[in-house]
Motif scaffolding. Structure first.
Motif, PDB file in Angstrom:
ATOM      1  N   CYS A 111      34.229  32.960  43.068  1.00 28.12           N
ATOM      2  CA  CYS A 111      33.312  31.803  43.173  1.00 28.12           C
ATOM      3  C   CYS A 111      31.864  32.299  43.211  1.00 28.12           C
ATOM      4  O   CYS A 111      30.983  31.715  42.563  1.00 28.12           O
ATOM      5  N   ARG A 112      31.622  33.341  43.968  1.00 26.49           N
ATOM      6  CA  ARG A 112      30.246  33.858  44.106  1.00 26.49           C
ATOM      7  C   ARG A 112      29.720  34.368  42.762  1.00 26.49           C
ATOM      8  O   ARG A 112      28.605  34.080  42.356  1.00 26.49           O
ATOM      9  N   ASP A 113      30.582  35.126  42.048  1.00 18.99           N
ATOM     10  CA  ASP A 113      30.147  35.733  40.780  1.00 18.99           C
ATOM     11  C   ASP A 113      30.213  34.748  39.619  1.00 18.99           C
ATOM     12  O   ASP A 113      29.729  35.055  38.537  1.00 18.99           O
ATOM     13  N   ASN A 114      30.895  33.617  39.828  1.00 24.60           N
ATOM     14  CA  ASN A 114      31.178  32.679  38.722  1.00 24.60           C
ATOM     15  C   ASN A 114      31.857  33.451  37.596  1.00 24.60           C
ATOM     16  O   ASN A 114      31.583  33.232  36.412  1.00 24.60           O
ATOM     17  N   ALA A 115      32.727  34.350  37.977  1.00 18.33           N
ATOM     18  CA  ALA A 115      33.330  35.261  36.994  1.00 18.33           C
ATOM     19  C   ALA A 115      34.497  36.010  37.627  1.00 18.33           C
ATOM     20  O   ALA A 115      34.573  36.144  38.847  1.00 18.33           O
ATOM     21  N   ILE A 116      35.379  36.487  36.756  1.00 18.51           N
ATOM     22  CA  ILE A 116      36.428  37.424  37.208  1.00 18.51           C
ATOM     23  C   ILE A 116      35.989  38.800  36.701  1.00 18.51           C
ATOM     24  O   ILE A 116      35.938  39.030  35.490  1.00 18.51           O
ATOM     25  N   SER A 117      35.671  39.668  37.626  1.00 18.36           N
ATOM     26  CA  SER A 117      35.207  40.993  37.195  1.00 18.36           C
ATOM     27  C   SER A 117      36.362  41.981  37.231  1.00 18.36           C
ATOM     28  O   SER A 117      37.354  41.789  37.942  1.00 18.36           O
ATOM     29  N   SER A 118      36.197  43.071  36.481  1.00 15.48           N
ATOM     30  CA  SER A 118      37.240  44.103  36.512  1.00 15.48           C
ATOM     31  C   SER A 118      37.342  44.706  37.922  1.00 15.48           C
ATOM     32  O   SER A 118      38.413  45.106  38.358  1.00 15.48           O
ATOM     33  N   GLU A 119      36.223  44.701  38.665  1.00 13.74           N
ATOM     34  CA  GLU A 119      36.276  45.243  40.042  1.00 13.74           C
ATOM     35  C   GLU A 119      37.215  44.396  40.907  1.00 13.74           C
ATOM     36  O   GLU A 119      37.981  44.933  41.705  1.00 13.74           O
ATOM     37  N   VAL A 120      37.103  43.094  40.753  1.00 14.47           N
ATOM     38  CA  VAL A 120      37.954  42.210  41.565  1.00 14.47           C
ATOM     39  C   VAL A 120      39.425  42.446  41.231  1.00 14.47           C
ATOM     40  O   VAL A 120      40.275  42.549  42.120  1.00 14.47           O
ATOM     41  N   VAL A 121      39.703  42.553  39.950  1.00  9.58           N
ATOM     42  CA  VAL A 121      41.094  42.753  39.538  1.00  9.58           C
ATOM     43  C   VAL A 121      41.581  44.111  40.057  1.00  9.58           C
ATOM     44  O   VAL A 121      42.685  44.224  40.606  1.00  9.58           O
ATOM     45  N   ALA A 122      40.730  45.135  39.936  1.00  8.20           N
ATOM     46  CA  ALA A 122      41.136  46.470  40.400  1.00  8.20           C
ATOM     47  C   ALA A 122      41.364  46.468  41.915  1.00  8.20           C
ATOM     48  O   ALA A 122      42.288  47.098  42.421  1.00  8.20           O
ATOM     49  N   LYS A 123      40.562  45.701  42.622  1.00  4.12           N
ATOM     50  CA  LYS A 123      40.666  45.715  44.087  1.00  4.12           C
ATOM     51  C   LYS A 123      41.880  44.923  44.589  1.00  4.12           C
ATOM     52  O   LYS A 123      42.599  45.376  45.474  1.00  4.12           O
ATOM     53  N   TYR A 124      42.078  43.731  44.031  1.00  7.42           N
ATOM     54  CA  TYR A 124      43.111  42.856  44.612  1.00  7.42           C
ATOM     55  C   TYR A 124      44.429  42.864  43.858  1.00  7.42           C
ATOM     56  O   TYR A 124      45.467  42.576  44.444  1.00  7.42           O
ATOM     57  N   THR A 125      44.378  43.138  42.555  1.00  6.29           N
ATOM     58  CA  THR A 125      45.625  43.079  41.769  1.00  6.29           C
ATOM     59  C   THR A 125      45.670  44.242  40.767  1.00  6.29           C
ATOM     60  O   THR A 125      45.750  44.008  39.543  1.00  6.29           O
ATOM     61  N   PRO A 126      45.610  45.486  41.277  1.00  2.89           N
ATOM     62  CA  PRO A 126      45.585  46.624  40.343  1.00  2.89           C
ATOM     63  C   PRO A 126      46.785  46.634  39.402  1.00  2.89           C
ATOM     64  O   PRO A 126      46.688  47.124  38.279  1.00  2.89           O
ATOM     65  N   GLU A 127      47.884  46.032  39.854  1.00  2.00           N
ATOM     66  CA  GLU A 127      49.113  46.060  39.035  1.00  2.00           C
ATOM     67  C   GLU A 127      48.973  45.305  37.720  1.00  2.00           C
ATOM     68  O   GLU A 127      49.742  45.536  36.790  1.00  2.00           O
ATOM     69  N   ILE A 128      47.968  44.404  37.614  1.00  4.39           N
ATOM     70  CA  ILE A 128      47.818  43.683  36.333  1.00  4.39           C
ATOM     71  C   ILE A 128      46.546  44.109  35.593  1.00  4.39           C
ATOM     72  O   ILE A 128      46.141  43.479  34.625  1.00  4.39           O
TER      73      ILE A 128
END
Ligand code: IFM
Length: 442
Positions: free
Chosen positions: A418-435
């Motif tokens: 919500c803050r970034d108004n975006a899905i960043s690769s950092e977020v994916v790496a941090k919370y869902t590295p498996e995908i």
């Protein structure tokens, strides 16, 4: 590792969705309250009780949670049974209470979307036959006028009726919501009256507030034939999908409710839609089964390869979200995801589910499809209707006994998006590295 960002358009609405009966507590004038008194109706004989105690004032702390996690919008519903506890009585104090809540959102910089009907009816209406009663639409229009006049200063985004398709299916075909009927004729009467009610509410909203945007929220179920080569599976899939997904929005598009038992013209419904609310959770495989006449000969099950939620209630099928938009384009109005989420007490699957579904929204937006916002179901665990407290959909965990809240990791994940108004690769790496590889292939 690939670096990339899936950005959303400026002004995209990010929030959570709630419903009055599920969060307020002690809605004693609602038909659901009466229904709960029979312990056979709710799993484990549970009761909504205080729910999230919003009527006791805990909306304040929950709105703080939402605002602090960068949500810029919130979808809540107004409890008809509080505003009009008897046909000839309006409760002005209750309206004041909602005004205060909406001011609370305004103060926190959040845009409200207000739902006027979310499964709960005043008991007096239910005693007159609920939405089977031909007068129900007129009653709903009166209630809508009262609410819109009272709240128009704070709200211009209205959801008339939440999931009329689920309400009808559960209450009149499967018999697990009040009034507990299994009666196709009654179900069709209710569909017709809900469409009339929606149209009347839509027109009343616009008469009072010309600049308002109003629409209904549909529970969209993605369905695909179990055996692609089977004409019977295709036939039954189309019949079920029409009845569940298409009937209401088509009725609003065409001004005609088309049922298996005949068509009913409702000219005032035609075009009564500024946006389509899409509540998407999951996808079914459908096959023909001669022994299921009550379900239009359809048998539905989840793809055996799909990941299931903790009580096996939902399958994680993000592509179905994309299907929903592709299907929704035919209505030529903007779409808003008015609900999407996962029951998951341990937050094992929710992070993945959320990111994958948001990714499908981003894909749709990249086709220039008009998807304008996303409301996660839900902010804090709440009362899940006939499933009682067995399913935990919250970004925050709730102990209904003590009212203690505890943040789940998904709340932080969602806050970052919500803050970034975006899905960043950092977020994916941090919370869902498996995908990560799947989302950002090299
Ligand atoms: O909790 C419900 C909501 O009231 C309507 N849509 C589905 C949600 C999850 O079951």
């Amino acid at each position: 590792m690939a670096q990339a960002t899936f950005s959303f358009p400026r002004g995209f609405l990010w929030g959570a969705a709630t419903a009055s009966y599920q969060v307020e507590g002690n809605n004693v004038n609602s038909q659901w309250y009466a229904w709960e008194q029979d312990s056979r109706h709710i799993l484990n004989g549970a009761k909504a009780g205080l729910a999230c105690d919003w009527w006791g004032g805990r909306w304040r702390e929950d709105f703080d949670r939402a605002a602090e996690s960068s949500q810029n919008a919130h979808r809540l519903s107004i409890e008809w049974s509080r505003i009009q506890p008897a046909p000839d009585r309006w409760d002005e104090d209750a309206l004041d209470r909602y005004r205060e809540m909406l001011r609370g959102l305004q103060k926190r910089g959040m845009t409200p979307m207000v739902t006027l009907h979310h499964f709960s009816n005043p008991l007096w209406l239910e005693e007159k036959g609920g939405w089977e009663n031909a007068e129900s639409a007129a009653h709903f229009e009166k209630f809508t006028r009262k609410v819109v006049e009272a709240l128009k200063e704070y709200v211009s985004l209205w959801c008339t009726i939440n999931e009329p398709n689920l309400y009808t299916t559960m209450g009149y075909m499967l018999g697990v919501f009040p009034p507990g009927k299994r009666d196709l004729r009654a179900a069709y009467r209710v569909m017709v009256n809900l469409t009339r009610g929606h149209a009347a509410a839509y027109r009343a909203i616009h008469a009072i507030q010309p600049q308002a945007r109003a629409g209904m929220a549909l529970n969209y179920r993605s369905m695909i034939p179990m055996l692609n080569w089977s004409p019977l599976d295709h036939w039954v899939r189309n019949a079920l999908a029409y009845q569940y997904n298409d009937l209401f929005p088509q009725a609003v598009k065409q001004g005609v409710v088309r049922t298996l038992l005949g068509n009913v013209k409702i000219p005032e419904a035609k075009g009564a839609q500024d946006f389509l609310g899409v509540n998407y959770y999951t996808r079914d495989l459908v096959r023909f089964n001669l022994f299921r006449p009550g379900e239009l000969f359809g048998e539905r099950r989840y793809d055996p390869k799909a990941e299931l939620s903790s009580t096996k209630f939902l399958a994680n099928q993000p592509e179905g979200m994309f299907d929903a938009f592709k299907w929704g384009l035919q209505f030529n109005v903007p779409m808003i995801v008015t609900e999407n989420g996962m029951e998951d007490p341990d937050d094992r699957l929710r992070p993945r589910y959320t990111i994958q579904h948001l990714h499908q929204i981003w894909r749709a937006i990249n086709f220039n499809w008009p998807v304008k916002g996303y409301f996660h179901w839900t902010l804090v665990d709440n009362f899940e209707w006939e499933r009682g407290w067995t399913q935990r959909f919250g970004l925050w965990e709730l102990d209904p006994e003590t009212q203690a809240r505890r943040k789940r990791p998904s709340a932080d994940l969602f806050a970052t998006i919500c803050r970034d108004n975006a899905i960043s690769s950092e977020v994916v790496a941090k919370y869902t590295p498996e995908i990560f590889e799947q989302m950002f292939p090299n």
